[in-house]
Scaffold this motif. Structure first.
Motif, PDB file in Angstrom:
ATOM      1  N   ALA A 201      -1.894  10.196  -5.918  1.00  0.00           N
ATOM      2  CA  ALA A 201      -2.669   8.959  -5.965  1.00  0.00           C
ATOM      3  C   ALA A 201      -2.400   8.119  -4.732  1.00  0.00           C
ATOM      4  N   GLN A 202      -3.247   7.128  -4.513  1.00  0.00           N
ATOM      5  CA  GLN A 202      -3.039   6.136  -3.472  1.00  0.00           C
ATOM      6  C   GLN A 202      -3.394   4.764  -4.027  1.00  0.00           C
ATOM      7  N   PHE A 203      -2.763   3.718  -3.462  1.00  0.00           N
ATOM      8  CA  PHE A 203      -2.970   2.377  -4.002  1.00  0.00           C
ATOM      9  C   PHE A 203      -2.820   1.349  -2.885  1.00  0.00           C
ATOM     10  N   ASP A 204      -3.391   0.169  -3.121  1.00  0.00           N
ATOM     11  CA  ASP A 204      -3.154  -0.994  -2.262  1.00  0.00           C
ATOM     12  C   ASP A 204      -3.390  -2.243  -3.090  1.00  0.00           C
ATOM     13  N   ALA A 205      -2.682  -3.300  -2.738  1.00  0.00           N
ATOM     14  CA  ALA A 205      -2.778  -4.558  -3.470  1.00  0.00           C
ATOM     15  C   ALA A 205      -2.433  -5.698  -2.531  1.00  0.00           C
TER      16      ALA A 205
ATOM     17  N   ILE B  40      -6.537   4.958  -6.809  1.00  0.00           N
ATOM     18  CA  ILE B  40      -7.320   6.198  -6.854  1.00  0.00           C
ATOM     19  C   ILE B  40      -6.379   7.345  -7.179  1.00  0.00           C
ATOM     20  N   ILE B  41      -6.733   8.151  -8.173  1.00  0.00           N
ATOM     21  CA  ILE B  41      -5.926   9.308  -8.545  1.00  0.00           C
ATOM     22  C   ILE B  41      -6.806  10.553  -8.518  1.00  0.00           C
ATOM     23  N   ARG B  42      -6.272  11.634  -7.890  1.00  0.00           N
ATOM     24  CA  ARG B  42      -7.018  12.867  -7.742  1.00  0.00           C
ATOM     25  C   ARG B  42      -6.076  14.061  -7.953  1.00  0.00           C
TER      26      ARG B  42
ATOM     27  N   SER C 238       0.859  -1.182   0.000  1.00  0.00           N
ATOM     28  CA  SER C 238       0.000   0.000   0.000  1.00  0.00           C
ATOM     29  C   SER C 238       0.894   1.229   0.000  1.00  0.00           C
ATOM     30  N   GLY C 239       0.326   2.335  -0.463  1.00  0.00           N
ATOM     31  CA  GLY C 239       1.124   3.552  -0.479  1.00  0.00           C
ATOM     32  C   GLY C 239       0.395   4.699  -1.135  1.00  0.00           C
ATOM     33  N   ARG C 240       1.131   5.785  -1.290  1.00  0.00           N
ATOM     34  CA  ARG C 240       0.564   6.961  -1.939  1.00  0.00           C
ATOM     35  C   ARG C 240       1.658   7.724  -2.672  1.00  0.00           C
TER      36      ARG C 240
ATOM     37  N   ILE D 204      -6.270  14.756 -14.820  1.00  0.00           N
ATOM     38  CA  ILE D 204      -6.612  13.333 -14.793  1.00  0.00           C
ATOM     39  C   ILE D 204      -7.064  12.974 -13.380  1.00  0.00           C
ATOM     40  N   GLU D 205      -8.136  12.211 -13.282  1.00  0.00           N
ATOM     41  CA  GLU D 205      -8.613  11.727 -11.989  1.00  0.00           C
ATOM     42  C   GLU D 205      -9.479  10.503 -12.215  1.00  0.00           C
ATOM     43  N   GLY D 206      -9.700   9.755 -11.148  1.00  0.00           N
ATOM     44  CA  GLY D 206     -10.549   8.575 -11.260  1.00  0.00           C
ATOM     45  C   GLY D 206     -10.106   7.477 -10.313  1.00  0.00           C
ATOM     46  N   ALA D 207     -10.638   6.267 -10.559  1.00  0.00           N
ATOM     47  CA  ALA D 207     -10.352   5.131  -9.690  1.00  0.00           C
ATOM     48  C   ALA D 207     -10.456   3.845 -10.494  1.00  0.00           C
ATOM     49  N   ALA D 208      -9.782   2.814  -9.990  1.00  0.00           N
ATOM     50  CA  ALA D 208      -9.843   1.508 -10.641  1.00  0.00           C
ATOM     51  C   ALA D 208      -9.657   0.428  -9.588  1.00  0.00           C
TER      52      ALA D 208
END
Length: 338
Positions: free
Chosen positions: A259-263, A278-280, A238-240, A289-293
């Motif tokens: 952005a932030q992420f986890d896997a 997630i990117i903001r 996880s991180g940002r 650019i923004e959004g989530a996946a």
């Protein structure tokens, strides 16, 4: 066989007077050859007035399967033993130094002073030449089956340690605690382009990145995670990313990413895992650019995907599953501003 029995031959010569006895010896095993010479003074202030010893062409790969290949010449000089301690200088050279990627030991030469008090071993004035990887200096202490290291470097080149890493000129400090079953290393390193703080531990076939913070220009990457080295090789991360510009690393597009992420999942057997991104408040080449996946993969298929991104006023959506004839993936692209 990880630790096969090794052929062994040895000889020794003893001579001199009772107050000063000279002993010389040689030994040969499959790992290499060794020589030693010492002067015993049983009635003097020092029990051993002088100790000299050397080994030639020691290859760690012959000691244990999986250890790196090397050809180590090890010498003990100016050794002395009295009633309370042993002192001496150790010199190690390696004519087959190379990168970890090539399964070589990335050490060309090491020199240090050592002292043994009966309860601990002290290492002082350590100077290690890592060849193309640069130099490391420091000190250490071994007691209660734990080795403590305090190291510093002025020009550490990661490409000299591993061929797949980029060239660096890192300076900074590191400290570590090493036991036969675990290794814990933390430190701060920086060069002209980046700075990194890290806290990493290896124990019980598992690597734990307790904390990793990389500063690149005005940007920052923070992460933590773990990876099992045995069994199903489970992992998590996880991180940002904060104000990160890939162009600060090289010939990449200019951007400002937040952005932030986890896997999590496992890499062994049939790999499987899931992740979220997630990117903001970000821009690429000046465009917002923004959004989530989210993504879930396993059993040789994409078990679930959900993407909703907006790039410069254009949008990309995708949702569903993919991998078998019965699966359905719905997607939509609105690129009116391309």
């Amino acid at each position: 066989n990880k630790n096969a029995d090794l052929p062994f031959q040895a000889s020794a010569v003893v001579g001199g007077e009772l107050a000063m006895i000279g002993v010389g010896g040689t030994a040969t095993v499959e790992l290499g050859s060794a020589r030693a010479a010492l002067v015993l003074t049983p009635f003097g202030e020092t029990l051993l007035e002088r100790i000299e010893a050397s080994t030639e062409r020691v290859n760690p790969a012959k000691i244990r399967t999986g250890w790196p290949r090397a050809a180590l010449d090890i010498r003990l000089r100016d050794g002395m033993l009295d009633a309370t301690r042993f002192r001496g200088d150790i010199d190690i050279s390696n004519v087959e130094a190379g990168t970890i990627y090539a399964n070589r030991l990335p050490l060309r030469h090491l020199a240090t002073g050592v002292e043994w008090t009966g309860t601990e071993i002290l290492v002082n004035g350590l100077n290690a030449d890592l060849g193309q990887a640069g130099r490391v200096q420091g000190s250490g202490r071994y007691a209660d089956a734990i080795a403590h290291l305090d190291l510093r470097t002025g020009n550490l080149n990661l490409a000299g340690l591993h061929a797949k890493l980029n060239a660096t000129g890192l300076s900074g400090t590191m400290d570590g605690a090493l036991t036969p079953s675990s290794q814990h290393l933390r430190g701060t390193l920086q060069d002209k382009r980046l700075a990194a703080d890290f806290d990493v531990e290896h124990a019980a076939d598992r690597i734990d990145v307790r904390a990793l913070a990389i500063r690149i220009g005005a940007g920052r990457i923070e992460a933590s995670g773990a990876l099992a080295l045995a069994g199903e090789q489970a992992f998590k991360a996880s991180g940002r990313v904060i104000n990160f510009n890939p162009a600060a690393l090289g010939r990449f597009e200019s951007a400002s990413l937040n952005a932030q992420f986890d896997a999590s999942g496992h890499a062994g057997g049939v790999p499987a895992g899931s992740g979220r991104f997630i990117i903001r408040n970000s821009r690429v080449r000046g465009f917002p650019i923004e959004g989530a996946a989210t993504l879930d993969v396993g059993d040789g298929r994409i078990r679930a995907v959900d993407v909703d991104l907006s790039i410069a006023g254009n949008s990309v959506q995708a949702k569903g599953v993919l991998g078998t004839p019965a699966d359905t993936l719905q997607w939509r692209v609105d690129a009116q501003y391309l």
